[in-house]
Write an enzyme that holds these catalytic residues in place. Sequence first.
Site, PDB file in Angstrom:
ATOM      1  N   GLY A   1       0.841  -1.234   0.169  1.00 30.64           N
ATOM      2  CA  GLY A   1      -0.069   0.001  -0.151  1.00 30.64           C
ATOM      3  C   GLY A   1       0.763   1.369   0.113  1.00 30.64           C
TER       4      GLY A   1
ATOM      5  N   GLY B   1      -3.670  -1.871  -2.073  1.00 31.41           N
ATOM      6  CA  GLY B   1      -2.189  -1.811  -2.691  1.00 31.41           C
ATOM      7  C   GLY B   1      -1.814  -2.120  -3.998  1.00 31.41           C
TER       8      GLY B   1
ATOM      9  CE1 TYR C   1      -9.009   2.648   8.347  1.00 31.67           C
ATOM     10  CE2 TYR C   1      -9.320   4.620   9.453  1.00 31.67           C
ATOM     11  CZ  TYR C   1      -8.573   3.833   8.698  1.00 31.67           C
ATOM     12  OH  TYR C   1      -7.002   4.106   8.674  1.00 31.67           O
TER      13      TYR C   1
ATOM     14  NE  ARG D   1      -6.038   7.888   1.200  1.00 31.17           N
ATOM     15  CZ  ARG D   1      -5.013   6.954   1.815  1.00 31.17           C
ATOM     16  NH1 ARG D   1      -4.841   7.529   3.371  1.00 31.17           N
ATOM     17  NH2 ARG D   1      -4.562   6.173   1.127  1.00 31.17           N
TER      18      ARG D   1
HETATM   19  N1  UDP Z   1     -12.768  16.061   1.162  1.00 32.24           N
HETATM   20  C1  UDP Z   1     -13.138  17.194   0.319  1.00 32.24           C
HETATM   21  N2  UDP Z   1     -12.964  16.773  -1.099  1.00 32.24           N
HETATM   22  C2  UDP Z   1     -12.558  15.704  -1.553  1.00 32.24           C
HETATM   23  C3  UDP Z   1     -12.199  14.532  -0.724  1.00 32.24           C
HETATM   24  C4  UDP Z   1     -12.375  14.841   0.621  1.00 32.24           C
HETATM   25  O1  UDP Z   1     -13.338  18.177   0.533  1.00 32.24           O
HETATM   26  O2  UDP Z   1     -12.333  15.526  -2.903  1.00 32.24           O
HETATM   27  C5  UDP Z   1     -12.668  16.249   2.520  1.00 32.24           C
HETATM   28  C6  UDP Z   1     -13.565  15.426   3.299  1.00 32.24           C
HETATM   29  O3  UDP Z   1     -14.928  15.574   3.415  1.00 32.24           O
HETATM   30  C7  UDP Z   1     -12.894  15.391   4.796  1.00 32.24           C
HETATM   31  C8  UDP Z   1     -11.426  16.114   4.429  1.00 32.24           C
HETATM   32  O4  UDP Z   1     -11.195  16.236   3.151  1.00 32.24           O
HETATM   33  O5  UDP Z   1     -13.057  16.620   5.430  1.00 32.24           O
HETATM   34  C9  UDP Z   1     -10.359  14.873   4.593  1.00 32.24           C
HETATM   35  O6  UDP Z   1     -10.936  13.580   3.690  1.00 32.24           O
HETATM   36  P1  UDP Z   1      -9.975  12.276   3.404  1.00 32.24           P
HETATM   37  O7  UDP Z   1     -10.794  11.596   2.660  1.00 32.24           O
HETATM   38  O8  UDP Z   1      -8.899  12.584   3.063  1.00 32.24           O
HETATM   39  O9  UDP Z   1      -9.641  11.569   4.830  1.00 32.24           O
HETATM   40  P2  UDP Z   1     -10.314  11.747   6.262  1.00 32.24           P
HETATM   41  O10 UDP Z   1      -9.452  12.614   7.229  1.00 32.24           O
HETATM   42  O11 UDP Z   1     -11.821  12.270   6.211  1.00 32.24           O
HETATM   43  O12 UDP Z   1     -10.065  10.278   6.644  1.00 32.24           O
END
Ligand code: UDP
Length: 312
Positions: A10, A36, A144, A185
């Site tokens: 991964g 991964g 999770y 993400r």
């Molecule tokens: N987020 C966003 N736009 C995206 C993807 C994620 O605004 O295209 C926001 C999501 O709602 C969260 C933050 O970015 O508040 C981090 O999201 P991520 O999925 O990276 O990881 P998390 O910290 O939530 O596990």
Amino acid sequence: MRVVVAGGAGFLGSHLADALATRGDDVVILDDLSSGNASNVAHLVAAGHEFHVCNVAEELPEIGAVDAVCNLASPASPPFYLAHPLETLAVGSEGTRRLLELANQNGARFLLASTSEVYGDPKEHPQRETYWGNVNPVGPRSVYDEAKRFAEALTIAHAGTKGTNACIVRIFNTYGPRLDPGDGRVVSNFVRQALEGSPLTVYGDGRQTRSFCYVDDEVRGLIALLDATERGPINIGNPEEFTMLELVDAVLEVTRSTSTVVFEPLPTDDPTRRCPDITLAKTLLGWEPTISLREGLERLVEYLRGVQGVGE
Ligand code: UDP
């Protein structure tokens, strides 16, 4: 040392495997390749390190004697674990149990990669390791969050009842090369969107915060804990906190992109803020991050443009 890295193909696991190999350890990589990618470790396999494609929640291959077991086997991207809820629960629980047994049988050090998600939508800010968290046990993210909380409980119980030499690291948002541009993400999405010239998708009003740690800093922290005698849990993350709107600005500046922004609905139970208190890591491990968000984004963008051809 001979070190097992579960989840070693991964994003984070492969960087950990690289760092261990670089310092002279023999690495045994376990990964079911569900999130991964074998290409992340092809160079390690070519250099003679072992790679077994297997799901640690189901069975472990014959591995032989090992000195350390690092458990990074789990989906970590919210869209991915939300799409695979039962698998995520299985790897956090049964996968962790099998790897703890492996460590115990070998008298090996065990490192559990836990997460800032154990704090849920935190009522304490920044989050210290003593904070118990605010997790919705039946919300979508619970697959999770609760898997990792269970894994922590299992690790502590194993250490207490069987004497397993175990430790727990709570990892905060980490980014860098090998982050799959399609994994959903926020850093992957924003950087890919900026490089492609498409709108950056901000969920909610964009005022929620995260603290982003560059992968090299994160891995240095994991190894510091692996080499120590501390049990933890210990937060390893970058305490510089950014709103998602600030992240948009940083990404647009680093990529020199003219992409616009579109607002989309906030996912259910999305934590409103997150920032580690790293006092323990500093005092017990002598660890702190050194790479700023801007510098880390520059390195990631260079990688994505070069290796992956994103935005070309
Ligand atoms: N987020 C966003 N736009 C995206 C993807 C994620 O605004 O295209 C926001 C999501 O709602 C969260 C933050 O970015 O508040 C981090 O999201 P991520 O999925 O990276 O990881 P998390 O910290 O939530 O596990």
